[in-house]
Design a protein around this motif. Structure first.
Motif, short mmCIF file in Angstrom:
data_model
loop_
_atom_site.label_atom_id
_atom_site.label_comp_id
_atom_site.label_asym_id
_atom_site.label_seq_id
_atom_site.Cartn_x
_atom_site.Cartn_y
_atom_site.Cartn_z
N UNK A 253 0.80 -1.23 0.00
CA UNK A 253 0.00 0.00 0.00
C UNK A 253 0.83 1.28 0.00
N UNK A 254 2.11 1.10 0.23
CA UNK A 254 2.97 2.27 0.35
C UNK A 254 3.84 2.34 -0.91
N UNK A 255 3.59 3.36 -1.73
CA UNK A 255 4.38 3.50 -2.95
C UNK A 255 5.83 3.82 -2.61
N UNK A 256 6.71 3.05 -3.17
CA UNK A 256 8.12 3.30 -2.90
C UNK A 256 9.01 2.49 -3.83
N UNK A 257 10.24 2.86 -3.87
CA UNK A 257 11.23 2.09 -4.62
C UNK A 257 12.30 1.63 -3.65
N UNK A 258 12.65 0.38 -3.78
CA UNK A 258 13.61 -0.17 -2.84
C UNK A 258 14.83 -0.67 -3.62
N UNK A 259 15.98 -0.26 -3.17
CA UNK A 259 17.22 -0.74 -3.78
C UNK A 259 17.76 -1.89 -2.95
N UNK A 260 17.86 -3.05 -3.60
CA UNK A 260 18.36 -4.22 -2.88
C UNK A 260 19.75 -4.58 -3.40
#
Lengths: 171, 121
Positions: B53-60
Motif C-alpha cells: 500500500x505504500x508507494x516506494x522504490x527499494x534498492x536491494x
C-alpha cells in the motif's frame, strides 16, 4: 471454643442461575465439537441462553450466567487462563456491557434480534481488540474485520431470531 | 416457523441495527482488501517486509549490483536488475501469491498474504 459454622444459603435464584449456566455450558461444549470452516468464527449458541435470561430474569442474572458459562466452559475445554479464555472473557464482558446498555432501549422498537446483533458486534470487536493489542500487536486486522463482523452479523441475527421465537412461545 | 412469522419478530430498531451492521461490513469489505505483504529476500534472508500500500522504490544490493524493486498502486514489480537474462524484470507486476526471483543477484520478491493464524481463537 465453638466451631464456626459456615452456612451457605442456596436461594431459588442461585439454583436457577446454576441450571441456566449449565445449559449454556452444554451449548458451548456442543459447539466446540462442531468443526467450523473458518477458525475463530463460531455461532455463539450460548448467547441464546444469555439473551433469554436477560429478558426473563434481568441483566444481573444474565451476567452471572454468562460469566459462569465462560469460566466453566473454559475449564471443561481445558482452555482456562489461556489466550482463548482471555478472548472469550473479553468478548463476554463487552457483549454484557452492550446488553446492559441496549436493554434500556425502547422495547417497542428494539427486540431480541437487535440486542443479539449489537452484543455480537461488541463481542467480536473486543476479541479483535485483544488480538490487536495483546496477542498480535502490529498485525493489520482491518481485512479480517469485515469477515468477522459479517459472521457476527449472521450469528447475531440467527441467535436473535431463536430468542425471539423462544420468548414468543413462552408468552 | 414460516419465514413470514420469523420476520414479524423483527422490530424497526432491529432492522436498523442489522442495516447498520451490514453497511459497516460492506464499507469495510475490500477496505484493506487482503492482508497483503511484500517480502523481499536477499540471499535467502528477509531483506524487507512491507505493505504493497505504500508507494516506494527499494534498492536491494546483491553480489552483482543493485536490484530495484518498485511498489506502486498496491502492485509490486522488479524494475531493474543487473542480471543478464532479465527474467524477473520481464515478469512485470506481480499478482497475489506470485514470486519474482532474480537468481544471479540472489534477490526474490514475494507478494503474499500475511499469515494470520486464528486457530484456537
Amino acid at each position: 471454643m465453638t466451631p464456626s459454622i459456615i452456612n451457605l444459603e442456596i436461594s431459588a435464584e442461585d439454583r436457577r442461575i446454576a441450571g441456566l449456566a449449565a445449559a449454556a455450558v452444554g451449548l458451548t461444549l456442543a459447539e466446540a465439537a462442531v468443526p467450523l470452516p473458518l477458525p475463530g468464527v463460531k455461532p455463539g449458541l450460548a448467547n441464546i441462553v444469555t439473551l433469554v435470561v436477560l429478558y426473563q430474569f434481568g441483566w444481573r442474572a444474565a451476567v452471572w450466567v454468562s460469566l459462569l458459562r465462560i469460566v466453566a466452559g473454559a475449564l471443561a475445554l481445558g482452555a482456562f487462563l489461556t489466550p482463548t479464555f482471555v478472548m472469550s472473557l473479553a468478548g463476554g464482558l463487552a457483549s454484557l456491557t452492550m446488553l446492559g446498555l441496549a436493554v434500556h432501549l425502547p422495547r417497542r422498537w428494539f427486540g431480541p434480534v437487535g440486542l443479539s446483533a449489537l452484543a455480537a458486534f461488541a463481542h467480536i470487536g473486543a476479541q479483535l481488540g485483544v488480538v490487536g493489542v495483546w496477542l498480535m500487536p502490529g498485525v493489520n486486522l482491518l481485512p479480517l474485520l469485515s469477515v468477522f463482523l459479517g459472521a457476527a452479523w449472521v450469528s447475531g441475527l440467527v441467535n436473535g431470531l431463536v430468542v425471539a421465537g423462544l420468548l414468543e412461545k413462552k408468552t | 416457523m414460516k419465514p413470514a412469522a420469523a420476520l414479524s419478530l423483527l422490530k424497526p430498531g432491529d432492522w436498523l441495527v442489522l442495516a447498520g451492521g451490514a453497511a459497516l461490513v460492506a464499507a469495510l469489505w475490500g477496505h484493506g482488501g487482503s492482508g497483503d505483504r511484500v517480502v523481499i529476500k536477499q540471499a535467502g534472508r528477509v531483506f524487507l517486509e512491507t505493505t504493497p500500500r505504500l508507494d516506494r522504490e527499494i534498492a536491494v544490493p546483491g553480489p552483482l549490483g543493485v536490484t530495484q524493486v518498485e511498489i506502486r498502486g498496491g502492485r509490486v514489480r522488479i524494475k531493474s536488475d543487473p542480471g543478464t537474462q532479465q527474467i524477473c524484470v520481464k515478469q512485470g507486476w506481480l499478482g497475489p501469491g506470485q514470486v519474482a526471483i532474480c537468481l544471479p543477484n540472489r534477490v526474490s520478491v514475494e507478494r503474499g498474504a500475511s499469515i494470520y493464524d486464528s486457530l484456537n481463537y
